[in-house]
Design an enzyme around this catalytic site. Structure first.
Site, PDB file in Angstrom:
ATOM      1  N   ARG A 103       0.842  -1.198   0.000  1.00  7.80           N
ATOM      2  CA  ARG A 103       0.000   0.000   0.000  1.00  7.80           C
ATOM      3  C   ARG A 103       0.878   1.248   0.000  1.00  7.80           C
ATOM      4  O   ARG A 103       2.080   1.185   0.243  1.00  7.80           O
ATOM      5  CB  ARG A 103      -0.938   0.023   1.209  1.00  7.80           C
ATOM      6  CG  ARG A 103      -0.232   0.036   2.541  1.00  7.80           C
ATOM      7  CD  ARG A 103      -1.189  -0.195   3.698  1.00  7.80           C
ATOM      8  NE  ARG A 103      -0.507  -0.220   4.981  1.00  7.80           N
ATOM      9  CZ  ARG A 103      -0.338   0.833   5.773  1.00  7.80           C
ATOM     10  NH1 ARG A 103      -0.799   2.020   5.396  1.00  7.80           N
ATOM     11  NH2 ARG A 103       0.281   0.727   6.926  1.00  7.80           N
ATOM     12  N   GLY A 104       0.260   2.375  -0.265  1.00  9.02           N
ATOM     13  CA  GLY A 104       0.908   3.670  -0.119  1.00  9.02           C
ATOM     14  C   GLY A 104       2.179   3.822  -0.926  1.00  9.02           C
ATOM     15  O   GLY A 104       2.273   3.427  -2.093  1.00  9.02           O
ATOM     16  N   ASP A 151       6.758 -10.429   8.981  1.00  9.45           N
ATOM     17  CA  ASP A 151       6.792  -9.474  10.080  1.00  9.45           C
ATOM     18  C   ASP A 151       8.249  -9.043  10.237  1.00  9.45           C
ATOM     19  O   ASP A 151       9.089  -9.821  10.688  1.00  9.45           O
ATOM     20  CB  ASP A 151       6.285 -10.131  11.362  1.00  9.45           C
ATOM     21  CG  ASP A 151       6.307  -9.195  12.562  1.00  9.45           C
ATOM     22  OD1 ASP A 151       6.864  -8.081  12.443  1.00  9.45           O
ATOM     23  OD2 ASP A 151       5.778  -9.581  13.623  1.00  9.45           O
ATOM     24  N   GLY A 162       6.389   0.371   7.925  1.00  8.20           N
ATOM     25  CA  GLY A 162       6.309   1.254   9.079  1.00  8.20           C
ATOM     26  C   GLY A 162       4.896   1.384   9.612  1.00  8.20           C
ATOM     27  O   GLY A 162       3.922   1.114   8.913  1.00  8.20           O
ATOM     28  N   TYR A 191       7.493   7.805  16.665  1.00  6.24           N
ATOM     29  CA  TYR A 191       7.681   7.768  15.215  1.00  6.24           C
ATOM     30  C   TYR A 191       8.910   8.579  14.796  1.00  6.24           C
ATOM     31  O   TYR A 191       9.744   8.109  14.019  1.00  6.24           O
ATOM     32  CB  TYR A 191       6.423   8.313  14.539  1.00  6.24           C
ATOM     33  CG  TYR A 191       6.428   8.241  13.034  1.00  6.24           C
ATOM     34  CD1 TYR A 191       6.215   7.033  12.379  1.00  6.24           C
ATOM     35  CD2 TYR A 191       6.618   9.388  12.264  1.00  6.24           C
ATOM     36  CE1 TYR A 191       6.204   6.967  10.990  1.00  6.24           C
ATOM     37  CE2 TYR A 191       6.609   9.328  10.886  1.00  6.24           C
ATOM     38  CZ  TYR A 191       6.398   8.120  10.243  1.00  6.24           C
ATOM     39  OH  TYR A 191       6.389   8.053   8.878  1.00  6.24           O
ATOM     40  N   LYS A 225      12.436   7.226  12.980  1.00  7.27           N
ATOM     41  CA  LYS A 225      12.873   7.713  11.679  1.00  7.27           C
ATOM     42  C   LYS A 225      14.215   8.434  11.755  1.00  7.27           C
ATOM     43  O   LYS A 225      15.008   8.395  10.810  1.00  7.27           O
ATOM     44  CB  LYS A 225      11.798   8.640  11.090  1.00  7.27           C
ATOM     45  CG  LYS A 225      10.481   7.934  10.788  1.00  7.27           C
ATOM     46  CD  LYS A 225      10.665   6.794   9.799  1.00  7.27           C
ATOM     47  CE  LYS A 225       9.338   6.212   9.345  1.00  7.27           C
ATOM     48  NZ  LYS A 225       9.491   5.157   8.316  1.00  7.27           N
ATOM     49  N   ILE A 265       2.360  13.190   2.577  1.00  5.24           N
ATOM     50  CA  ILE A 265       2.072  12.468   1.339  1.00  5.24           C
ATOM     51  C   ILE A 265       0.677  11.867   1.443  1.00  5.24           C
ATOM     52  O   ILE A 265       0.307  11.319   2.487  1.00  5.24           O
ATOM     53  CB  ILE A 265       3.106  11.338   1.095  1.00  5.24           C
ATOM     54  CG1 ILE A 265       4.542  11.897   1.158  1.00  5.24           C
ATOM     55  CG2 ILE A 265       2.853  10.653  -0.238  1.00  5.24           C
ATOM     56  CD1 ILE A 265       4.879  12.929   0.113  1.00  5.24           C
TER      57      ILE A 265
END
Length: 234
Positions: A12-13, A48, A77, A140, A144, A173
């Site tokens: 996805r994405g 995983d 993520g 998060y 990152k 995004i």
């Protein structure tokens, strides 16, 4: 020449958009996914990334189907946003384990084959939050930011083997991951951009494609912002 490309979180994405870009240019693309179904038309491997044994098995399956991984896009993520004082310990650990340690697990598993081949491309998906910080995203942002230090150190370790290691740092995004962003937060971020709009997954994928190309052979240890001009100076 067709290459063996592995994209984690490629169902996805940004991950899916990137997978389609590589497939369109004739590469042999494999995507990992933790839940749901693999994207239609792409070779999918359930994995995983927080489990080193599962990562080892997934990379071996890709090796059997497509050959040793030559291009890694580490994109898997999650987010579990909350102010630190209210955040559950498990939510902090889960984000660090998936976003950062998951990237470490996959990179470690593909590095040996790249070193043997004396060629490779690794691209890690960070975030503007990792550079500038964001309220409610201490977990998060930390995951990152850690990715940047890891990638730059790895670039120094493997550079003599013609392996490049770079980081892409997207801003806002249009993906499922940002669908729960509040209107106030969205307006704030858009107000920081030079272009005044959100980006698309395809625009991020185009940068990843370049970093994986022969033309980017002298680009390594870089952090490439795809933010529409937000976060300038960070």
């Amino acid at each position: 020449m067709s290459r063996s490309v592995l994209i984690t979180g490629g169902n996805r994405g940004i991950g899916l958009a990137t997978a389609r870009v590589f497939a369109a240019q004739g590469d042999k693309v494999a995507v990992t996914y933790r839940s749901g179904e693999p994207p239609e038309g792409l070779f999918g491997v359930r994995c995983d990334v927080t489990d080193p044994a599962a990562v080892k098995a997934a990379v071996e399956e890709v090796r059997i189907q497509h050959g040793p991984v030559e291009v890694l896009v580490s994109n898997a993520g999650i987010t579990r946003d909350q102010l630190l004082v209210a955040m559950e310990d498990e939510d902090f650990r889960a984000v660090m384990e998936t976003n950062f340690l998951g990237a470490v697990n996959v990179a470690k598993e593909v590095t040996t084959d790249m070193v043997k081949a004396r060629w490779g491309r690794m691209i890690f998906m960070s975030s503007m939050s990792g550079m500038a910080g964001a309220p409610g995203q201490t977990n998060y942002a930390a995951s990152k930011a850690a990715m940047i230090g890891f990638a730059r150190s790895l670039a120094r370790e493997v550079g003599r083997r013609r392996i490049t290691v770079n980081v892409v740092s997207p801003g806002l995004i249009e993906t499922d991951m940002v669908k729960d962003v509040t209107d106030a937060r969205r307006d704030f971020v858009l107000g920081q951009t030079a272009l005044g709009r959100a980006g698309t997954a395809e625009e991020v994928a185009a940068v990843v494609r370049f970093l994986a190309s022969d033309e980017a052979a002298y680009v390594t240890a870089g952090v490439i912002p795809v933010t529409g001009g937000a976060g300038v100076g960070h």
